[in-house]
Scaffold this motif. Sequence first.
Motif, PDB file in Angstrom:
ATOM      1  N   THR A 160       5.548  -6.987   6.986  1.00 38.67           N
ATOM      2  CA  THR A 160       6.795  -6.812   6.267  1.00 38.67           C
ATOM      3  C   THR A 160       6.476  -7.835   4.980  1.00 38.67           C
ATOM      4  OG1 THR A 160       7.824  -5.972   7.867  1.00 38.67           O
ATOM      5  CG2 THR A 160       9.315  -6.353   5.877  1.00 38.67           C
ATOM      6  N   VAL A 161       6.718  -7.301   3.611  1.00 35.36           N
ATOM      7  CA  VAL A 161       7.069  -8.449   2.768  1.00 35.36           C
ATOM      8  C   VAL A 161       8.350  -9.021   2.819  1.00 35.36           C
ATOM      9  CG1 VAL A 161       7.000  -8.453   0.162  1.00 35.36           C
ATOM     10  CG2 VAL A 161       5.479  -7.099   1.209  1.00 35.36           C
ATOM     11  N   THR A 162       8.301 -10.360   3.143  1.00 37.42           N
ATOM     12  CA  THR A 162       9.624 -10.952   3.131  1.00 37.42           C
ATOM     13  C   THR A 162      10.206 -11.639   2.026  1.00 37.42           C
ATOM     14  OG1 THR A 162       8.446 -12.843   4.043  1.00 37.42           O
ATOM     15  CG2 THR A 162       9.201 -11.320   5.721  1.00 37.42           C
ATOM     16  N   THR A 163       9.226 -12.085   1.223  1.00 32.96           N
ATOM     17  CA  THR A 163       9.663 -12.553  -0.247  1.00 32.96           C
ATOM     18  C   THR A 163       8.994 -11.961  -1.176  1.00 32.96           C
ATOM     19  OG1 THR A 163      10.326 -14.578   0.901  1.00 32.96           O
ATOM     20  CG2 THR A 163      10.148 -14.711  -1.604  1.00 32.96           C
ATOM     21  N   ALA A 164       9.083 -11.208  -2.126  1.00 30.69           N
ATOM     22  CA  ALA A 164       8.333 -10.580  -3.114  1.00 30.69           C
ATOM     23  C   ALA A 164       8.397 -11.218  -4.504  1.00 30.69           C
ATOM     24  CB  ALA A 164       8.631  -9.370  -3.465  1.00 30.69           C
ATOM     25  N   ASP A 165       7.400 -11.097  -5.415  1.00 35.12           N
ATOM     26  CA  ASP A 165       7.407 -11.568  -6.839  1.00 35.12           C
ATOM     27  C   ASP A 165       7.575 -13.160  -6.914  1.00 35.12           C
ATOM     28  OD1 ASP A 165       7.255  -8.851  -7.521  1.00 35.12           O
ATOM     29  OD2 ASP A 165       9.322  -8.568  -8.015  1.00 35.12           O
ATOM     30  N   VAL A 166       6.624 -13.777  -6.339  1.00 41.46           N
ATOM     31  CA  VAL A 166       6.548 -15.189  -6.522  1.00 41.46           C
ATOM     32  C   VAL A 166       5.459 -15.205  -7.679  1.00 41.46           C
ATOM     33  CG1 VAL A 166       6.094 -17.398  -5.320  1.00 41.46           C
ATOM     34  CG2 VAL A 166       7.055 -15.790  -4.000  1.00 41.46           C
ATOM     35  N   ASN A 167       6.016 -15.341  -8.972  1.00 41.94           N
ATOM     36  CA  ASN A 167       5.026 -15.283 -10.015  1.00 41.94           C
ATOM     37  C   ASN A 167       4.251 -16.589 -10.096  1.00 41.94           C
ATOM     38  OD1 ASN A 167       5.547 -12.762 -10.729  1.00 41.94           O
ATOM     39  ND2 ASN A 167       7.625 -13.350 -11.482  1.00 41.94           N
ATOM     40  N   GLN A 168       2.851 -16.574 -10.511  1.00 43.39           N
ATOM     41  CA  GLN A 168       1.940 -17.600 -10.416  1.00 43.39           C
ATOM     42  C   GLN A 168       1.345 -17.361 -11.914  1.00 43.39           C
ATOM     43  OE1 GLN A 168       1.431 -19.170  -7.115  1.00 43.39           O
ATOM     44  NE2 GLN A 168       3.187 -17.747  -6.994  1.00 43.39           N
ATOM     45  N   SER A 169       0.560 -18.392 -12.299  1.00 41.07           N
ATOM     46  CA  SER A 169      -0.004 -18.131 -13.847  1.00 41.07           C
ATOM     47  C   SER A 169      -1.280 -17.227 -13.700  1.00 41.07           C
ATOM     48  CB  SER A 169      -0.455 -19.750 -14.159  1.00 41.07           C
ATOM     49  OG  SER A 169      -1.599 -20.169 -13.115  1.00 41.07           O
ATOM     50  N   ASN A 170      -1.846 -16.947 -12.553  1.00 40.56           N
ATOM     51  CA  ASN A 170      -2.763 -16.040 -12.220  1.00 40.56           C
ATOM     52  C   ASN A 170      -2.593 -15.080 -11.321  1.00 40.56           C
ATOM     53  OD1 ASN A 170      -2.782 -17.749 -10.076  1.00 40.56           O
ATOM     54  ND2 ASN A 170      -5.304 -17.980  -9.867  1.00 40.56           N
ATOM     55  N   GLY A 171      -1.328 -14.624 -11.454  1.00 40.77           N
ATOM     56  CA  GLY A 171      -1.099 -13.164 -10.443  1.00 40.77           C
ATOM     57  C   GLY A 171       0.273 -13.568  -9.830  1.00 40.77           C
ATOM     58  N   VAL A 172       0.380 -12.940  -8.716  1.00 43.22           N
ATOM     59  CA  VAL A 172       1.733 -12.803  -7.925  1.00 43.22           C
ATOM     60  C   VAL A 172       1.395 -12.882  -6.610  1.00 43.22           C
ATOM     61  CG1 VAL A 172       1.702 -10.369  -7.765  1.00 43.22           C
ATOM     62  CG2 VAL A 172       4.145 -11.412  -7.636  1.00 43.22           C
ATOM     63  N   ILE A 173       2.351 -13.714  -5.895  1.00 47.93           N
ATOM     64  CA  ILE A 173       2.267 -13.723  -4.214  1.00 47.93           C
ATOM     65  C   ILE A 173       3.403 -12.976  -3.816  1.00 47.93           C
ATOM     66  CG2 ILE A 173       2.748 -15.377  -2.341  1.00 47.93           C
ATOM     67  CD1 ILE A 173       1.151 -17.435  -3.873  1.00 47.93           C
ATOM     68  N   HIS A 174       3.218 -12.055  -2.660  1.00 48.00           N
ATOM     69  CA  HIS A 174       4.208 -11.458  -1.878  1.00 48.00           C
ATOM     70  C   HIS A 174       4.127 -12.101  -0.387  1.00 48.00           C
ATOM     71  CE1 HIS A 174       4.903  -8.804  -5.069  1.00 48.00           C
ATOM     72  NE2 HIS A 174       3.821  -8.318  -4.890  1.00 48.00           N
ATOM     73  N   VAL A 175       4.980 -12.736   0.009  1.00 50.77           N
ATOM     74  CA  VAL A 175       4.904 -13.336   1.321  1.00 50.77           C
ATOM     75  C   VAL A 175       5.192 -12.245   2.242  1.00 50.77           C
ATOM     76  CG1 VAL A 175       6.035 -15.173   2.901  1.00 50.77           C
ATOM     77  CG2 VAL A 175       6.147 -15.691   0.527  1.00 50.77           C
ATOM     78  N   ILE A 176       4.187 -12.596   3.526  1.00 47.58           N
ATOM     79  CA  ILE A 176       4.382 -11.481   4.610  1.00 47.58           C
ATOM     80  C   ILE A 176       4.451 -12.282   6.015  1.00 47.58           C
ATOM     81  CG2 ILE A 176       3.273  -9.545   3.314  1.00 47.58           C
ATOM     82  CD1 ILE A 176       0.516 -10.265   4.778  1.00 47.58           C
ATOM     83  N   ASP A 177       5.065 -11.371   6.956  1.00 54.07           N
ATOM     84  CA  ASP A 177       5.471 -12.044   8.103  1.00 54.07           C
ATOM     85  C   ASP A 177       4.177 -11.675   9.083  1.00 54.07           C
ATOM     86  OD1 ASP A 177       5.603  -9.380   8.655  1.00 54.07           O
ATOM     87  OD2 ASP A 177       7.652  -9.494   9.483  1.00 54.07           O
ATOM     88  N   THR A 178       3.067 -11.006   8.781  1.00 50.71           N
ATOM     89  CA  THR A 178       2.087 -10.934   9.824  1.00 50.71           C
ATOM     90  C   THR A 178       0.563 -10.966   9.180  1.00 50.71           C
ATOM     91  OG1 THR A 178       3.423  -9.370  10.970  1.00 50.71           O
ATOM     92  CG2 THR A 178       1.167  -9.045  11.387  1.00 50.71           C
ATOM     93  N   VAL A 179      -0.217 -11.388   9.883  1.00 48.15           N
ATOM     94  CA  VAL A 179      -1.682 -11.456   9.170  1.00 48.15           C
ATOM     95  C   VAL A 179      -2.182 -10.178   9.282  1.00 48.15           C
ATOM     96  CG1 VAL A 179      -4.147 -12.549   9.610  1.00 48.15           C
ATOM     97  CG2 VAL A 179      -1.961 -13.898   9.920  1.00 48.15           C
ATOM     98  N   VAL A 180      -2.647  -9.195   8.032  1.00 43.89           N
ATOM     99  CA  VAL A 180      -3.248  -8.212   8.083  1.00 43.89           C
ATOM    100  C   VAL A 180      -4.741  -8.435   8.166  1.00 43.89           C
ATOM    101  CG1 VAL A 180      -1.474  -6.984   6.894  1.00 43.89           C
ATOM    102  CG2 VAL A 180      -3.369  -8.126   5.456  1.00 43.89           C
ATOM    103  N   LEU A 181      -5.407  -7.450   8.974  1.00 39.43           N
ATOM    104  CA  LEU A 181      -6.606  -7.518   9.192  1.00 39.43           C
ATOM    105  C   LEU A 181      -7.500  -6.433   8.943  1.00 39.43           C
ATOM    106  CD1 LEU A 181      -6.082  -9.059  12.915  1.00 39.43           C
ATOM    107  CD2 LEU A 181      -6.998 -10.318  10.844  1.00 39.43           C
ATOM    108  N   PRO A 182      -9.072  -6.730   8.261  1.00 34.53           N
ATOM    109  CA  PRO A 182      -9.867  -5.752   8.031  1.00 34.53           C
ATOM    110  C   PRO A 182     -10.197  -4.895   9.491  1.00 34.53           C
ATOM    111  CG  PRO A 182     -10.954  -7.869   7.828  1.00 34.53           C
ATOM    112  CD  PRO A 182      -9.390  -8.230   8.175  1.00 34.53           C
ATOM    113  N   GLY A 183     -10.647  -3.530   9.001  1.00 33.83           N
ATOM    114  CA  GLY A 183     -11.243  -3.036  10.245  1.00 33.83           C
ATOM    115  C   GLY A 183     -12.564  -3.394  10.753  1.00 33.83           C
ATOM    116  N   LYS A 184     -13.098  -3.102  11.919  1.00 35.04           N
ATOM    117  CA  LYS A 184     -14.270  -3.696  12.332  1.00 35.04           C
ATOM    118  C   LYS A 184     -15.556  -3.046  12.043  1.00 35.04           C
ATOM    119  CE  LYS A 184     -11.987  -5.432  16.369  1.00 35.04           C
ATOM    120  NZ  LYS A 184     -12.026  -5.795  17.563  1.00 35.04           N
TER     121      LYS A 184
END
Length: 184
Positions: A160-184
Amino acid sequence: MRNLKLLGIFCFLFIGGTLMAQNGSTMVGGAEMYPSKNIVENASQSNDHTTLVAAVKAAGLVETLQSEGPFTVFAPTNAAFEKLPAGTVESLLKPENKEQLQAVLTYHVITGNFGAKDVVAAIEEGDGKATFETVQGGKLYAMMEDGKVKLNDASGNDATVTTADVNQSNGVIHVIDTVVLPGK
């Protein structure tokens, strides 16, 4: 009366779980996130992202995330990393697992600047589900649930995105509550 006025100001500045500083920057992990600083500079100041920053350093991705971008980063908190099975973080941080760590971290990154409005618009355009290609090359899925943006990864995990739109000079961060993992 003065206390009510101060409370009203605080309530106005506290938006959606995100504390806004008076200068318009966002507070994350007890630190101001300045739109004039890059992703690494800001994340390094957050007490909630020390594990992520250590992982970015171990993976050799600091220079990349300091580059011009733009990038959208779904940034897991320390608590998100703690949800992983015991020993996972320690194992990923070992030099011999650098490629696997890079794959996990770049799975959290999308090329481009996708603010919350852009993510929600993509979800609406996709009839309730948006698909984003990550820098790692995998797919990350976004949907709305109870008024919040949820991410679903290739391994079936939800974040879940817990904090959205943390703007940076080179993009944006959205804080999430779980690590997402690529498939195997």
